[in-house]
Design a protein around this motif. Structure first.
Motif, PDB file in Angstrom:
ATOM      1  N   ALA A  74      -7.268  -7.153  15.810  1.00 39.60           N
ATOM      2  CA  ALA A  74      -7.407  -7.509  14.403  1.00 39.60           C
ATOM      3  C   ALA A  74      -8.035  -6.593  13.619  1.00 39.60           C
ATOM      4  O   ALA A  74      -7.527  -6.609  12.261  1.00 39.60           O
ATOM      5  CB  ALA A  74      -8.131  -9.031  14.631  1.00 39.60           C
ATOM      6  N   GLU A  75      -9.027  -6.056  13.716  1.00 36.41           N
ATOM      7  CA  GLU A  75      -9.830  -5.205  12.897  1.00 36.41           C
ATOM      8  C   GLU A  75      -8.999  -3.771  12.715  1.00 36.41           C
ATOM      9  O   GLU A  75      -9.068  -3.246  11.635  1.00 36.41           O
ATOM     10  CB  GLU A  75     -11.165  -4.588  13.533  1.00 36.41           C
ATOM     11  N   HIS A  76      -8.413  -3.205  13.716  1.00 43.08           N
ATOM     12  CA  HIS A  76      -7.458  -2.215  13.497  1.00 43.08           C
ATOM     13  C   HIS A  76      -6.466  -2.389  12.352  1.00 43.08           C
ATOM     14  O   HIS A  76      -5.914  -1.802  11.408  1.00 43.08           O
ATOM     15  CB  HIS A  76      -6.931  -1.906  14.771  1.00 43.08           C
ATOM     16  N   LEU A  77      -5.730  -3.824  12.398  1.00 46.07           N
ATOM     17  CA  LEU A  77      -4.911  -4.197  11.678  1.00 46.07           C
ATOM     18  C   LEU A  77      -5.383  -4.252  10.233  1.00 46.07           C
ATOM     19  O   LEU A  77      -4.986  -3.941   9.154  1.00 46.07           O
ATOM     20  CB  LEU A  77      -4.161  -5.475  11.902  1.00 46.07           C
ATOM     21  N   GLU A  78      -6.488  -5.148  10.049  1.00 47.30           N
ATOM     22  CA  GLU A  78      -7.408  -5.173   8.997  1.00 47.30           C
ATOM     23  C   GLU A  78      -7.716  -3.779   8.215  1.00 47.30           C
ATOM     24  O   GLU A  78      -7.598  -3.540   6.838  1.00 47.30           O
ATOM     25  CB  GLU A  78      -8.711  -5.944   8.952  1.00 47.30           C
ATOM     26  N   VAL A  79      -8.033  -2.780   8.922  1.00 52.96           N
ATOM     27  CA  VAL A  79      -8.262  -1.437   8.606  1.00 52.96           C
ATOM     28  C   VAL A  79      -7.165  -0.776   7.678  1.00 52.96           C
ATOM     29  O   VAL A  79      -7.212  -0.406   6.531  1.00 52.96           O
ATOM     30  CB  VAL A  79      -8.743  -0.403   9.397  1.00 52.96           C
ATOM     31  N   GLY A  80      -5.917  -1.043   8.282  1.00 50.64           N
ATOM     32  CA  GLY A  80      -4.763  -0.539   7.670  1.00 50.64           C
ATOM     33  C   GLY A  80      -4.389  -1.208   6.460  1.00 50.64           C
ATOM     34  O   GLY A  80      -4.266  -0.663   5.385  1.00 50.64           O
ATOM     35  N   ASP A  81      -4.522  -2.631   6.424  1.00 48.94           N
ATOM     36  CA  ASP A  81      -4.138  -3.451   5.155  1.00 48.94           C
ATOM     37  C   ASP A  81      -5.177  -3.069   4.104  1.00 48.94           C
ATOM     38  O   ASP A  81      -4.761  -2.967   2.986  1.00 48.94           O
ATOM     39  CB  ASP A  81      -4.216  -4.950   5.652  1.00 48.94           C
ATOM     40  N   GLY A  82      -6.280  -3.035   4.452  1.00 50.61           N
ATOM     41  CA  GLY A  82      -7.391  -2.764   3.422  1.00 50.61           C
ATOM     42  C   GLY A  82      -7.335  -1.411   2.951  1.00 50.61           C
ATOM     43  O   GLY A  82      -7.591  -1.483   1.947  1.00 50.61           O
ATOM     44  N   LEU A  83      -7.070  -0.591   3.766  1.00 49.59           N
ATOM     45  CA  LEU A  83      -6.633   0.795   3.167  1.00 49.59           C
ATOM     46  C   LEU A  83      -5.706   0.830   2.043  1.00 49.59           C
ATOM     47  O   LEU A  83      -5.660   1.643   1.012  1.00 49.59           O
ATOM     48  CB  LEU A  83      -6.565   1.986   4.299  1.00 49.59           C
ATOM     49  N   ARG A  84      -4.462   0.366   2.564  1.00 51.21           N
ATOM     50  CA  ARG A  84      -3.445   0.383   1.366  1.00 51.21           C
ATOM     51  C   ARG A  84      -4.057  -0.479   0.120  1.00 51.21           C
ATOM     52  O   ARG A  84      -3.523  -0.106  -0.951  1.00 51.21           O
ATOM     53  CB  ARG A  84      -2.247  -0.524   1.954  1.00 51.21           C
ATOM     54  N   ALA A  85      -4.778  -1.503   0.199  1.00 57.13           N
ATOM     55  CA  ALA A  85      -5.168  -2.340  -0.658  1.00 57.13           C
ATOM     56  C   ALA A  85      -5.906  -1.554  -1.742  1.00 57.13           C
ATOM     57  O   ALA A  85      -5.883  -1.240  -2.870  1.00 57.13           O
ATOM     58  CB  ALA A  85      -5.783  -3.717  -0.408  1.00 57.13           C
ATOM     59  N   LEU A  86      -6.833  -0.674  -0.844  1.00 52.53           N
ATOM     60  CA  LEU A  86      -7.842   0.312  -1.783  1.00 52.53           C
ATOM     61  C   LEU A  86      -7.069   1.291  -2.627  1.00 52.53           C
ATOM     62  O   LEU A  86      -7.361   1.505  -3.625  1.00 52.53           O
ATOM     63  CB  LEU A  86      -8.864   0.989  -0.834  1.00 52.53           C
ATOM     64  N   ARG A  87      -6.208   1.968  -1.999  1.00 61.30           N
ATOM     65  CA  ARG A  87      -5.180   2.904  -2.413  1.00 61.30           C
ATOM     66  C   ARG A  87      -4.656   2.274  -3.729  1.00 61.30           C
ATOM     67  O   ARG A  87      -4.726   3.137  -4.838  1.00 61.30           O
ATOM     68  CB  ARG A  87      -4.320   3.532  -1.450  1.00 61.30           C
ATOM     69  N   CYS A  88      -3.756   1.209  -3.416  1.00 64.72           N
ATOM     70  CA  CYS A  88      -3.218   0.615  -4.662  1.00 64.72           C
ATOM     71  C   CYS A  88      -4.250   0.213  -5.785  1.00 64.72           C
ATOM     72  O   CYS A  88      -3.738   0.435  -6.910  1.00 64.72           O
ATOM     73  CB  CYS A  88      -2.293  -0.396  -3.927  1.00 64.72           C
ATOM     74  N   GLY A  89      -5.314  -0.238  -5.379  1.00 62.13           N
ATOM     75  CA  GLY A  89      -6.468  -0.666  -6.496  1.00 62.13           C
ATOM     76  C   GLY A  89      -6.888   0.213  -7.122  1.00 62.13           C
ATOM     77  O   GLY A  89      -6.959   0.236  -8.384  1.00 62.13           O
ATOM     78  N   ILE A  90      -7.072   1.571  -6.509  1.00 64.43           N
ATOM     79  CA  ILE A  90      -7.734   2.635  -7.227  1.00 64.43           C
ATOM     80  C   ILE A  90      -6.564   3.232  -8.341  1.00 64.43           C
ATOM     81  O   ILE A  90      -6.671   3.410  -9.538  1.00 64.43           O
ATOM     82  CB  ILE A  90      -8.109   3.874  -6.387  1.00 64.43           C
ATOM     83  N   GLY A  91      -5.189   3.194  -7.795  1.00 62.86           N
ATOM     84  CA  GLY A  91      -3.935   3.642  -8.556  1.00 62.86           C
ATOM     85  C   GLY A  91      -4.161   2.610  -9.898  1.00 62.86           C
ATOM     86  O   GLY A  91      -3.770   2.933 -11.063  1.00 62.86           O
ATOM     87  N   MET A  92      -3.843   1.330  -9.538  1.00 56.95           N
ATOM     88  CA  MET A  92      -4.088   0.143 -10.773  1.00 56.95           C
ATOM     89  C   MET A  92      -5.089   0.461 -11.813  1.00 56.95           C
ATOM     90  O   MET A  92      -4.934   0.546 -12.841  1.00 56.95           O
ATOM     91  CB  MET A  92      -3.917  -1.212 -10.249  1.00 56.95           C
ATOM     92  N   THR A  93      -6.362   0.688 -11.271  1.00 59.34           N
ATOM     93  CA  THR A  93      -7.695   0.847 -12.170  1.00 59.34           C
ATOM     94  C   THR A  93      -7.114   2.134 -13.068  1.00 59.34           C
ATOM     95  O   THR A  93      -7.469   1.955 -14.389  1.00 59.34           O
ATOM     96  CB  THR A  93      -8.768   0.941 -11.212  1.00 59.34           C
ATOM     97  N   LEU A  94      -6.727   3.246 -12.427  1.00 59.26           N
ATOM     98  CA  LEU A  94      -6.500   4.285 -13.268  1.00 59.26           C
ATOM     99  C   LEU A  94      -5.510   4.096 -14.272  1.00 59.26           C
ATOM    100  O   LEU A  94      -5.386   4.742 -15.414  1.00 59.26           O
ATOM    101  CB  LEU A  94      -6.161   5.529 -12.375  1.00 59.26           C
ATOM    102  N   ALA A  95      -4.308   3.311 -13.918  1.00 60.51           N
ATOM    103  CA  ALA A  95      -3.393   3.047 -14.908  1.00 60.51           C
ATOM    104  C   ALA A  95      -3.743   2.167 -15.923  1.00 60.51           C
ATOM    105  O   ALA A  95      -3.455   2.237 -17.020  1.00 60.51           O
ATOM    106  CB  ALA A  95      -2.274   2.585 -14.057  1.00 60.51           C
ATOM    107  N   CYS A  96      -4.574   1.250 -15.552  1.00 57.55           N
ATOM    108  CA  CYS A  96      -5.368   0.431 -16.650  1.00 57.55           C
ATOM    109  C   CYS A  96      -6.034   1.245 -17.684  1.00 57.55           C
ATOM    110  O   CYS A  96      -5.908   1.087 -18.869  1.00 57.55           O
ATOM    111  CB  CYS A  96      -6.317  -0.693 -15.888  1.00 57.55           C
ATOM    112  N   THR A  97      -6.903   2.157 -16.983  1.00 57.60           N
ATOM    113  CA  THR A  97      -7.639   3.065 -18.092  1.00 57.60           C
ATOM    114  C   THR A  97      -6.846   3.910 -18.950  1.00 57.60           C
ATOM    115  O   THR A  97      -7.143   3.995 -20.207  1.00 57.60           O
ATOM    116  CB  THR A  97      -8.550   3.906 -17.287  1.00 57.60           C
ATOM    117  N   ALA A  98      -5.657   4.258 -18.281  1.00 61.99           N
ATOM    118  CA  ALA A  98      -4.682   5.174 -19.441  1.00 61.99           C
ATOM    119  C   ALA A  98      -3.995   4.291 -20.312  1.00 61.99           C
ATOM    120  O   ALA A  98      -4.065   4.760 -21.349  1.00 61.99           O
ATOM    121  CB  ALA A  98      -3.526   5.636 -18.192  1.00 61.99           C
TER     122      ALA A  98
END
Length: 211
Positions: A119-143
């Protein structure tokens, strides 16, 4: 005539060495630390993004126009669209960064064969994808936000530019330029149009608004 296929036999491999055991322990240690490290990284990015957004909104970069209605109509619509995109991206970025920092709102799947490590292995994969997308959305918001602020600086005004001029005959006048005719400047001021001879001008400057 067909021949029967003999299934492969699985036999024990060579005995594990001390290096193999150390490598296995290191993999287990890294796997156990992956989720806490992801949570800590997501918290750091979330706090940094929040500080950036607070700085942009609170300090306003460099103060420009405070009313979008002061812009020409196409520019005002463009600024409104940029602000809407910034709001959507900011909201999605905040959700995704919090998703990576604190986990999903849905309960983890339970089953007879499910284990905590899986379960932790699956959560790491999902959380990493959410982190990358969240960083991209934050940078897009700033732009988008910076683009909207820059448009309020350099966009054309909805009102024509005003000028302030002086002549010996008329004194100081302020209004908007309606055009030129026979060497005279047509100035709209106080609801009327005044002809001002350009050769008699002693002062001419642009102003934001007439008093």
């Amino acid at each position: 005539m067909t021949t029967s296929r003999v299934p492969p036999r699985i036999t024990a491999g060579p005995p594990a060495t001390a290096a193999d055991l150390l490598a296995s322990q290191e993999r287990n240690r890294l796997a156990g630390e992956a989720l806490p490290r992801l949570r800590a990284a997501a918290l750091g990015w979330r706090n940094a993004a929040g500080a950036l957004m607070a700085g942009l909104v609170a300090f306003g970069l460099v103060k420009g126009r405070t009313d979008v209605g002061q812009l020409a109509e196409p520019w005002a619509a463009g600024v409104g669209s940029l602000l809407l995109l910034a709001l959507v991206c900011g909201a999605l970025g905040a959700y995704l960064l919090n998703r990576a920092a604190h986990g999903s709102l849905a309960p983890p799947p339970l089953g007879a064969r499910s284990t905590r490590s899986a379960a932790e292995h699956l959560e790491v994969g999902d959380g990493l994808r959410a982190l990358r997308c969240g960083i991209g959305m934050t940078l897009a918001c700033t732009a988008f936000l910076v683009g909207a602020v820059a448009s309020t600086w350099y966009g054309p005004s909805a009102k024509p530019p005003a000028v302030e001029l002086s002549t010996p005959a008329t004194g100081k006048l302020c209004g908007t330029v309606a055009g030129m005719r026979d060497g005279k400047l047509l100035l709209k001021t106080g609801g009327t149009t005044v002809d001002v001879a350009t050769a008699a001008l002693t002062q001419l400057r642009t102003v934001d608004d007439c008093p």
